[in-house]
Scaffold this motif. Sequence first.
Motif, PDB file in Angstrom:
ATOM      1  N   GLY A 176      -2.536 -46.189  18.706  1.00  0.00           N
ATOM      2  CA  GLY A 176      -3.260 -45.749  19.345  1.00  0.00           C
ATOM      3  C   GLY A 176      -2.943 -44.423  19.825  1.00  0.00           C
ATOM      4  O   GLY A 176      -3.470 -42.866  20.450  1.00  0.00           O
ATOM      5  N   SER A 206      -2.215 -41.204  17.984  1.00  0.00           N
ATOM      6  CA  SER A 206      -1.878 -40.502  16.099  1.00  0.00           C
ATOM      7  C   SER A 206      -0.939 -39.494  15.903  1.00  0.00           C
ATOM      8  O   SER A 206      -0.162 -39.100  14.803  1.00  0.00           O
ATOM      9  N   TRP A 207      -0.875 -39.284  16.828  1.00  0.00           N
ATOM     10  CA  TRP A 207       0.797 -38.216  16.650  1.00  0.00           C
ATOM     11  C   TRP A 207       2.120 -38.990  16.498  1.00  0.00           C
ATOM     12  O   TRP A 207       2.382 -38.294  15.793  1.00  0.00           O
ATOM     13  N   SER A 225      -4.966 -34.850  16.049  1.00  0.00           N
ATOM     14  CA  SER A 225      -4.825 -34.882  17.540  1.00  0.00           C
ATOM     15  C   SER A 225      -6.625 -35.631  17.348  1.00  0.00           C
ATOM     16  O   SER A 225      -6.896 -36.226  18.206  1.00  0.00           O
ATOM     17  N   THR A 226      -7.571 -35.255  16.616  1.00  0.00           N
ATOM     18  CA  THR A 226      -8.754 -35.756  16.547  1.00  0.00           C
ATOM     19  C   THR A 226      -9.043 -36.875  15.041  1.00  0.00           C
ATOM     20  O   THR A 226      -8.625 -37.449  14.289  1.00  0.00           O
ATOM     21  N   SER A 227      -9.643 -38.110  15.321  1.00  0.00           N
ATOM     22  CA  SER A 227     -10.784 -39.230  14.598  1.00  0.00           C
ATOM     23  C   SER A 227     -11.939 -38.681  14.867  1.00  0.00           C
ATOM     24  O   SER A 227     -12.159 -38.493  16.390  1.00  0.00           O
ATOM     25  N   ARG A 264       6.478 -29.198  25.843  1.00  0.00           N
ATOM     26  CA  ARG A 264       6.186 -29.412  24.565  1.00  0.00           C
ATOM     27  C   ARG A 264       6.215 -27.380  23.421  1.00  0.00           C
ATOM     28  O   ARG A 264       5.559 -27.266  24.411  1.00  0.00           O
ATOM     29  N   SER A 268     -11.606 -39.798  20.891  1.00  0.00           N
ATOM     30  CA  SER A 268     -11.758 -39.020  19.980  1.00  0.00           C
ATOM     31  C   SER A 268     -10.328 -38.386  19.571  1.00  0.00           C
ATOM     32  O   SER A 268      -9.824 -37.571  18.882  1.00  0.00           O
ATOM     33  N   THR A 269      -9.586 -38.416  20.462  1.00  0.00           N
ATOM     34  CA  THR A 269      -8.138 -37.519  20.667  1.00  0.00           C
ATOM     35  C   THR A 269      -7.242 -37.873  21.296  1.00  0.00           C
ATOM     36  O   THR A 269      -7.247 -38.839  22.490  1.00  0.00           O
ATOM     37  N   SER A 270      -6.280 -37.629  20.238  1.00  0.00           N
ATOM     38  CA  SER A 270      -4.812 -37.718  21.143  1.00  0.00           C
ATOM     39  C   SER A 270      -3.860 -36.506  21.139  1.00  0.00           C
ATOM     40  O   SER A 270      -4.200 -35.642  20.532  1.00  0.00           O
ATOM     41  N   SER A 271      -3.243 -36.159  22.044  1.00  0.00           N
ATOM     42  CA  SER A 271      -2.486 -35.124  22.002  1.00  0.00           C
ATOM     43  C   SER A 271      -0.776 -35.936  22.176  1.00  0.00           C
ATOM     44  O   SER A 271      -0.474 -37.538  22.257  1.00  0.00           O
ATOM     45  N   CYS A 309      -4.945 -42.412  22.578  1.00  0.00           N
ATOM     46  CA  CYS A 309      -6.114 -42.137  22.236  1.00  0.00           C
ATOM     47  C   CYS A 309      -6.655 -43.481  23.608  1.00  0.00           C
ATOM     48  O   CYS A 309      -5.728 -44.395  23.714  1.00  0.00           O
TER      49      CYS A 309
END
Lengths: 340, 340
Positions: A198, A200-201, A243-245, A315, B243-246, B251
Amino acid sequence: MSTANTISISSPADFHVHLRQGDLSELVTPHVREGGFRLAYVMPNLIPPITTTVQALEYKSMLERIDPKTEFLMTLYLSPNLTPDEIRKAKRAGIVGVKSYPRGVTTNSDGGIESYEAYYPIFEAMQEVDMVLNLHGEVPSDASANIHENPCSLSPLRIVLEHATTRVAVETVKSLGSTVACTITAHHLALTVDDWAGQSWNYCKPVAKFPDDREALHEVIREGHPRFFLGSDSAPHPSIKKSTSSPEHGCAAGIYTSPILLALTTHLLESFGALDKLEGFVSKNGRAFYKKEVTADDAMVLLRRRNSNTNTSKRYSYSWKGQEVIPFWSGVDLEWEIID
Amino acid sequence: MSTANTISISSPADFHVHLRQGDLSELVTPHVREGGFRLAYVMPNLIPPITTTVQALEYKSMLERIDPKTEFLMTLYLSPNLTPDEIRKAKRAGIVGVKSYPRGVTTNSDGGIESYEAYYPIFEAMQEVDMVLNLHGEVPSDASANIHENPCSLSPLRIVLEHATTRVAVETVKSLGSTVACTITAHHLALTVDDWAGQSWNYCKPVAKFPDDREALHEVIREGHPRFFLGSDSAPHPSIKKSTSSPEHGCAAGIYTSPILLALTTHLLESFGALDKLEGFVSKNGRAFYKKEVTADDAMVLLRRRNSNTNTSKRYSYSWKGQEVIPFWSGVDLEWEIID
């Protein structure tokens, strides 16, 4: 050599790094040196892949134009286009290795291969001229065979299993002879599956595994095993792709560590009691296996323990011509920093 | 009952669903019925959690206002506020179960519990009045213990292990007696780890496991085991959160299946040769364990095989007052559809 609060390292070498193309390459190539490294072993998975000596030399020239001070070791992408003659030509031109990707498992690996048999003549030629075969240590998933991660093995060619992530991979490499070595990334020393679930980074290929697998990576570094060394697999992607899916397309796989690589690696090795193995892991072991002696004048890199009063937990990112990349652990205050 | 191209199912019941609050609840609650289900067993992890009978009845009234035709079975959130008296009161008010969340593993589970000992008086009262304990089948990760997924077990209370994802969980439940049952989601019949690696839309908790684990879920449904039944764990999140992760925040975990649940489940059971077990899995088994007979007038739901000429492969979503949700497999053409 280390004292309590400063460390000097002889010419750190990153034996697995992605330097990309175009504007993104302009942005990230200088980060190798800024991150504390003097040598970059450069992956060939561009579009199109680097499959000939001519392409590799052109790419090398471009990288040297961006950063004349870093030493770039070049590789070819194993593909049906490759011939034994091309291998000999590559060797004469100073190309060091050939990278084998299984088809489809990493960025720009659609031209990867599925079976090694057809490549035996290539491997023979590589062995003759003493080139290294770099194996992407991951096979495509096969539900029927319950396959997710596997180390591959071949002999007697000199082989590097890239970015080991499992105890099985570590034990396999340890059980093999002096012609087989293994790179480990910095981020796989930090992450487990829970970190990228969960998030993605923290998602890269091969994925980080379980705590016991991470412990095996720590152990083999702590014991100072000479055939294990750093290959960061530092893999920048534009931040929007990290950052996006969408439901149709997941996020980009890859973790970007170059700008902080030496400080990060030092921080991590200290965290699991291996600070005294730092120079072996980031310089001596890899250089010995690849037979790349230290040649640069400014070979020594100094680190000092950071003053925690300067902690910001902020950051940060790097931008250039509309490209933005955010490094791993951006916003985390490391224990160590490079002294310029 | 089934013929080649139509199937009728007696009053499908989803024994694990998240119906949320506010505008999102307005949007998603009608999807239970649209997705082919007549009964929803409603999870209590709201903000604040549903810990009292009064709260549960208020929530039920709100859901019934949104959709008067669906039967809502209510649950309480196990917490230190709960007393044996409250359990008896809840039973009299028609509340069916108590849900136990380990702390922090799912959406709004910060109030979850860490040890069961303090709850034995509650469990005794539940056993007395014949309420069901719903165990979230997941324990928080503990790197030192190499823990990621674990089924829990208690007896002799009636217990449902929610959303099993592993062969070990399936085998554990099978080995236990008639007081222990197990829900399985639709999406865990489809996904493995490779599907959610880097693809946040397929990310839920508990995460989908390995192909052999998925095969164990298929097997237990194919054998028609009476203590295994559907609980979709359908969990809508606004699409922006999926749809997004920072780098600081991953997510949202959760997969939304309500709007297509019966067609999806039918499609999946057919794919692994269990179409003849559909009615048991989506209606009879769960109703038998929960002692919820079919009461509604319009109990039968009909499905027919879709005409593949109408395939579109187009993504769709649902929106309401600025809330947008995108269901699982949006854009995938299912083999079956509900006949209105």
